[in-house]
Design an enzyme around this catalytic site. Structure first.
Site, short mmCIF file in Angstrom:
data_model
loop_
_atom_site.label_atom_id
_atom_site.label_comp_id
_atom_site.label_asym_id
_atom_site.label_seq_id
_atom_site.Cartn_x
_atom_site.Cartn_y
_atom_site.Cartn_z
N GLN A 266 0.83 -1.21 0.00
CA GLN A 266 0.00 0.00 0.00
C GLN A 266 0.86 1.26 0.00
O GLN A 266 1.60 1.50 0.96
CB GLN A 266 -0.89 0.00 1.25
CG GLN A 266 -1.77 1.23 1.40
CD GLN A 266 -2.51 1.24 2.73
OE1 GLN A 266 -2.02 0.73 3.73
NE2 GLN A 266 -3.69 1.83 2.75
N GLY A 267 0.78 2.04 -1.04
CA GLY A 267 1.58 3.26 -1.15
C GLY A 267 0.74 4.51 -0.94
O GLY A 267 0.42 5.23 -1.90
N SER B 269 1.10 6.67 2.40
CA SER B 269 1.82 7.66 3.20
C SER B 269 3.09 8.16 2.51
O SER B 269 3.74 7.43 1.76
CB SER B 269 2.23 7.04 4.54
OG SER B 269 1.10 6.50 5.17
N GLU C 128 -10.20 -1.52 5.24
CA GLU C 128 -9.02 -1.74 6.06
C GLU C 128 -9.45 -1.92 7.52
O GLU C 128 -8.81 -2.59 8.29
CB GLU C 128 -8.07 -0.54 5.93
CG GLU C 128 -6.77 -0.68 6.72
CD GLU C 128 -5.79 0.46 6.50
OE1 GLU C 128 -6.00 1.26 5.57
OE2 GLU C 128 -4.81 0.54 7.24
C1 LIG Z 1 4.58 0.07 11.27
C2 LIG Z 1 3.84 0.96 10.33
C3 LIG Z 1 3.34 0.43 9.14
C4 LIG Z 1 2.70 1.25 8.22
N1 LIG Z 1 2.29 0.72 7.03
C5 LIG Z 1 1.84 1.55 6.05
C6 LIG Z 1 1.59 1.08 4.73
O1 LIG Z 1 1.75 -0.12 4.44
N2 LIG Z 1 1.22 1.95 3.79
C7 LIG Z 1 1.03 3.26 4.05
O2 LIG Z 1 0.67 4.00 3.15
N3 LIG Z 1 1.23 3.76 5.28
C8 LIG Z 1 1.65 2.93 6.29
N4 LIG Z 1 1.91 3.43 7.55
C9 LIG Z 1 1.81 4.88 7.77
C10 LIG Z 1 0.75 5.29 8.76
O3 LIG Z 1 -0.47 5.27 8.17
C11 LIG Z 1 1.16 6.69 9.28
O4 LIG Z 1 2.27 6.50 10.13
C12 LIG Z 1 0.05 7.35 10.02
O5 LIG Z 1 -0.93 7.78 9.14
C13 LIG Z 1 0.53 8.55 10.84
O6 LIG Z 1 1.28 9.43 10.08
P1 LIG Z 1 2.70 9.95 10.54
O7 LIG Z 1 3.51 8.79 10.96
O8 LIG Z 1 3.24 10.80 9.48
O9 LIG Z 1 2.42 10.80 11.85
P2 LIG Z 1 1.86 12.30 11.90
O10 LIG Z 1 0.70 12.42 11.00
O11 LIG Z 1 2.99 13.24 11.75
O12 LIG Z 1 1.31 12.35 13.38
C14 LIG Z 1 2.14 12.49 14.52
C15 LIG Z 1 1.27 12.54 15.75
O13 LIG Z 1 0.38 13.65 15.69
C16 LIG Z 1 -0.97 13.22 15.81
N5 LIG Z 1 -1.84 14.07 14.99
C17 LIG Z 1 -1.69 14.36 13.68
N6 LIG Z 1 -2.70 15.16 13.28
C18 LIG Z 1 -3.50 15.37 14.35
C19 LIG Z 1 -4.71 16.10 14.57
N7 LIG Z 1 -5.31 16.77 13.60
N8 LIG Z 1 -5.25 16.08 15.82
C20 LIG Z 1 -4.66 15.39 16.83
N9 LIG Z 1 -3.53 14.70 16.66
C21 LIG Z 1 -2.95 14.68 15.44
C22 LIG Z 1 -0.95 11.80 15.34
O14 LIG Z 1 -2.03 11.08 15.84
C23 LIG Z 1 0.38 11.32 15.89
O15 LIG Z 1 0.23 11.01 17.24
C24 LIG Z 1 2.53 2.62 8.50
C25 LIG Z 1 3.01 3.14 9.71
C26 LIG Z 1 3.66 2.34 10.62
C27 LIG Z 1 4.19 2.94 11.89
#
Ligand SMILES: Cc1cc2nc3c(=O)[nH]c(=O)nc-3n(C[C@H](O)[C@H](O)[C@H](O)COP(=O)(O)OP(=O)(O)OC[C@H]3O[C@@H](n4cnc5c(N)ncnc54)[C@H](O)[C@@H]3O)c2cc1C
Lengths: 398, 378
Positions: free
Chosen positions: A126-127, A129, A244
């Site tokens: 899944q691409g 993020s 999902e």
């Molecule tokens: C092990 C793992 C596997 C993954 N696998 C996939 C995958 O296969 N494909 C894919 O596309 N993605 C994948 N992801 C990505 C995942 O969906 C993102 O990590 C997730 O959406 C959070 O984004 P971020 O890490 O950039 O954190 P950020 O968005 O930067 O968030 C950081 C913190 O701020 C909080 N936050 C952000 N916005 C708000 C708001 N408006 N109000 C309150 N709090 C907020 C978040 O909850 C978090 O605690 C994976 C992530 C992990 C860790």
């Protein structure tokens, strides 16, 4: 009100148990129980076993080769698999992409890709993020520019789970930078063997490499690989997310995890007695079990709604939060239960089929890595904060 | 009331702080982590030269400190950089045991420890002992002019680099301690890294023969001294935890300032502001618990141990909060091995598994509390 399964449902459960008895190898279930990292082959073999029985695509309709089961049957099946420590199937092709293709894909895309998902020819990832587009997915920047019969793709995806094994990646890409963020996004299928695609693994704090960065440099993707209409990708992505989030409560994982924890507590000693007899520790376990009993029913309430044809809405956000909290709490206690043997970290001993010896009892090796790895549960799939935002908006109307 | 450190301690703290900021970056740390024995000889001899080892010992032993706050200032700085050099293993507990129980010959080892020439590590816990210091199954059998030791010691932190070990064993006379050469015949070390980057060993003692003179505290009951040594160890661990929490908090606050999603800095979301505020409040509580335990290190045993258990329990709880919240607020980045936050998070959780976890110390605290209540009523 009847809190029990019907006779049919019970018979089905027995059938599933019998199948697992015969077809899930003890070696494989032992790996899952001890929290080892599964190899690509482990996944592929289990995928094939389920496919052979016709029980792979549990959320697909019969006409595409699925089981056509209702929500209750799916729930029973998934729970039994968890309890038997079966590997979980890799969801990207089966439960994320497939529903999108069935609803929005062309006939050609359905005919080509769906059978290949079933027979394991294609491993999907899944691409979505990107480094700057996490919770705020709509700010994604990977560009796909039309050039005749092709899109030329440039950009970067990240956190791509098991991308190192994948043959194909389904991506959200920006096809129009001029309009509102959500409106210029398209849903594109990209062959990872194309020139210009690079995958770089990321090591997580548990020492495993389950996620990757994926780079696209002038990758030429045939226009035939666009799903649905150009610039309508956000709609499909949202549809995918609701899929999902099936089995989001993970009741089966928690039930199995709790049983494993109790077993550890009969072996670990505290003050000359099994840890399970320590009132402090037993109290902690009991507290989680009490929560889990209630959540199992909350989950069934939502499943019954779904089985009656009501689409899961923001309720699934509640299950995601509560389910991940309970699973993380079980991981926490499992780490504590093994005492000082929570400290040693022989990463190689966690690899499937590894010869490296861990330190301490066999169940101790994965206790701390498992705790740290499952911190992800509250981060991915829409973080728990984002789920709370959804609940307050959609249910509370705030 | 004065919550400031003495001038000398402040100077030592500043010196160590400067040294670590200049010399203990993540590259040096990972070099130490990946070396077979889990420490850097250069850093170790620098520690000796800076007086960092000496300050852990009293003047009578050739050091220039040895008090609770001396231990605290050193370990807080080590925690801030997630330092993995086994100073606690070599300097604090074994040092305390030598100082409290050693004869002249044994005490003379302290000088070598302070000079950085000798590493001596206490190996007290066993596979089934969990966190009890007196649940010892290692046997000390009398032979002609000494003892024969058999048993297993588990997850001995600093074990791989130890020159000598202090092991506990059960003999006719009760619970005994021995100073054993780490490469003596019959001492089998199985060494490995821990999750937090420290290195440890499981140590099998197979018919290890030691002379009678190897016994530490020949005529004394050792359990109370083990408790006192553990109290010193708990001060070190709590201080290290407070340092690591501060560092993890600082990293996270900085991240919340620069990371933007939905067109604004994450730090502007009130849901996250409140959570960081909670983290801050709890870290202040942890610091107070540390001050309590450091300030009562030489108090009478029951008062001291009340603070030991209070601090280890409270700091264990806060450490978990800080670990989980800072990872969560970072999102995916917080879970990567390359980013420093994970080092703090892992260390914070592993501290709970040293010298008794949150539950173990809660149980002990309850014990003290109940005894006090009974005393007050009767
Ligand atoms: C092990 C793992 C596997 C993954 N696998 C996939 C995958 O296969 N494909 C894919 O596309 N993605 C994948 N992801 C990505 C995942 O969906 C993102 O990590 C997730 O959406 C959070 O984004 P971020 O890490 O950039 O954190 P950020 O968005 O930067 O968030 C950081 C913190 O701020 C909080 N936050 C952000 N916005 C708000 C708001 N408006 N109000 C309150 N709090 C907020 C978040 O909850 C978090 O605690 C994976 C992530 C992990 C860790």
């Amino acid at each position: 009100m009847d809190l029990n399964y019907s006779a049919d449902e019970l018979a089905f459960r027995d059938e599933v148990r019998a199948f697992l008895n015969e077809n899930l190898s003890p070696t494989l279930s032992e790996k899952v129980r001890l929290g080892k990292r599964l190899s690509k082959t482990d996944h592929e073999e289990w995928h094939a076993t389920l496919n052979k029985r016709g029980w792979l695509a549990i959320n697909w309709p019969v006409e595409h080769g699925g089981t056509g089961w209702n929500a209750v049957y799916r729930h029973i099946f998934e729970e039994e698999l968890c309890l038997a420590h079966a590997p979980r199937t890799v969801p990207f092709g089966l439960s994320m992409l497939a529903p999108v293709l069935m609803k929005f894909g062309s006939k050609a895309q359905q005919d080509y890709f769906l059978p290949r998902i079933l027979d394991g020819t294609d491993w999907w990832c899944q691409g979505y993020s990107e480094p700057q587009a996490g919770s705020d997915l709509a700010s994604l920047k990977t560009r796909a520019v039309r050039d005749g019969d092709h899109y030329v793709v440039n950009g970067q995806k990240t956190w791509t789970t098991l991308g190192q094994h994948a043959d194909w990646i389904f991506c959200l890409v920006r096809t129009d930078a001029e309009v509102k963020a959500q409106e210029g996004i398209s849903f594109l299928l990209i062959d990872m063997k194309m020139p210009g695609v690079t995958v770089r693994p990321i090591t997580l704090i548990d020492g495993g490499q389950e996620v990757n960065e994926v780079f696209f440099e002038d990758v030429r993707v045939p226009v035939a690989n666009l799903v649905g209409e150009e610039n309508k990708g956000w709609t499909y992505a949202k549809y995918l997310l609701t899929h999902e989030r099936t089995n989001i409560a993970g009741v089966g994982f928690s039930t199995a995890g709790l049983a494993h924890l109790k077993e550890i507590c009969t072996k670990q000693m505290s003050g000359g007695k099994p840890l399970l007899e320590n009132p402090y520790f037993a109290g902690r376990i009991a507290q989680i079990e009490i929560d889990l009993m209630a959540m199992a029913t909350t989950n069934l309430r939502m499943i019954a709604k779904a089985a009656a044809g009501q689409a899961p809405g923001a309720e699934s956000s509640m299950l995601k939060i509560k389910g991940t909290e309970i699973r993380q709490a079980i991981n926490d206690l499992t780490r504590r239960a093994v005492g000082r043997y929570a400290m040693p970290f022989v990463s190689e001993a966690l690899d499937s089929g590894a010869n490296a010896q861990g330190v301490g009892p066999d169940y101790a090796c994965a206790a701390s890595p498992g705790y740290f790895n499952n911190r992800k549960l509250s981060i991915f799939g829409g973080s728990n904060e984002i789920q709370r935002n959804i609940i307050s908006k959609a249910i509370l109307g705030l | 009331m004065d919550f400031n450190h003495s001038e000398e301690r402040r100077m030592l703290q500043e010196t160590l702080h400067r040294y670590l900021s200049d010399n203990y970056d993540s590259e040096q740390r990972s070099a130490s982590v990946s070396q077979g024995q889990g420490y850097s000889e250069k850093v170790w001899s620098d520690f000796a030269e800076l007086g960092v080892i000496g300050v852990l010992f009293a003047e009578a032993d050739g050091g220039f400190g040895g008090g609770g706050f001396d231990i605290a200032v050193v370990f807080e700085e080590l925690g801030r950089v997630a330092c993995v050099e086994p100073l606690m293993a070599s300097g604090v507990m074994a040092g305390h045991l030598l100082s409290a129980l050693g004869n002249d010959e044994q005490k003379a080892l302290i000088e070598e420890v302070i000079a950085g020439d000798l590493k001596i590590v206490s190996a007290l816990e066993e596979p089934q002992s969990r966190y009890d210091l007196d649940a010892v199954e290692t046997m000390a059998e009398r032979i002609d002019d000494g003892y024969r030791l058999n048993g297993t010691k588990s997850v001995v932190i600093g074990g791989p680099s130890a020159d000598k070990l202090i092991v506990s064993a059960r003999g006719e006379e009760g619970l005994l301690l021995f100073v054993v050469d780490a490469d003596a015949a019959g001492v089998e070390r199985y060494s490995y890294p821990n999750l937090d980057g420290y290195h440890a060993s499981d140590i099998a003692l197979v018919n290890v023969e030691v002379p009678a003179s190897a016994r530490l505290g020949a005529s004394q009951v050792v359990l109370p001294i083990l408790e006192a040594a553990r109290a010193a160890g708990v001060v070190a661990l709590c201080a290290e935890a407070v340092g690591a929490m501060e560092a993890a908090k600082d990293l996270t606050v900085e991240y919340l300032r620069v990371r933007t999603q939905f067109g604004r800095a994450l730090g502007k979301f009130q849901a996250l502001q409140h959570r960081m505020s909670t983290v801050l409040i709890e870290i202040e509580q942890a610091r107070s618990a540390l001050i309590n335990v450091a300030g009562h290190l030489s108090a009478e045993p029951s008062l001291r141990d009340k603070h030991v258990s209070a601090a280890k329990n409270l700091i264990g709880r806060v450490a978990q909060l800080v670990c989980e919240e800072t990872i969560q607020l970072h999102g995916g980045i917080g879970m990567t091995e390359e980013y420093a936050l994970g080092h703090y998070a892992k260390r914070l959780m592993m501290i709970d598994h040293q010298l008794g976890d949150v539950d173990y110390h809660l149980e002990r605290f309850v014990g003290v509390m109940q005894t006090e209540a009974v005393r007050e009523i009767s």
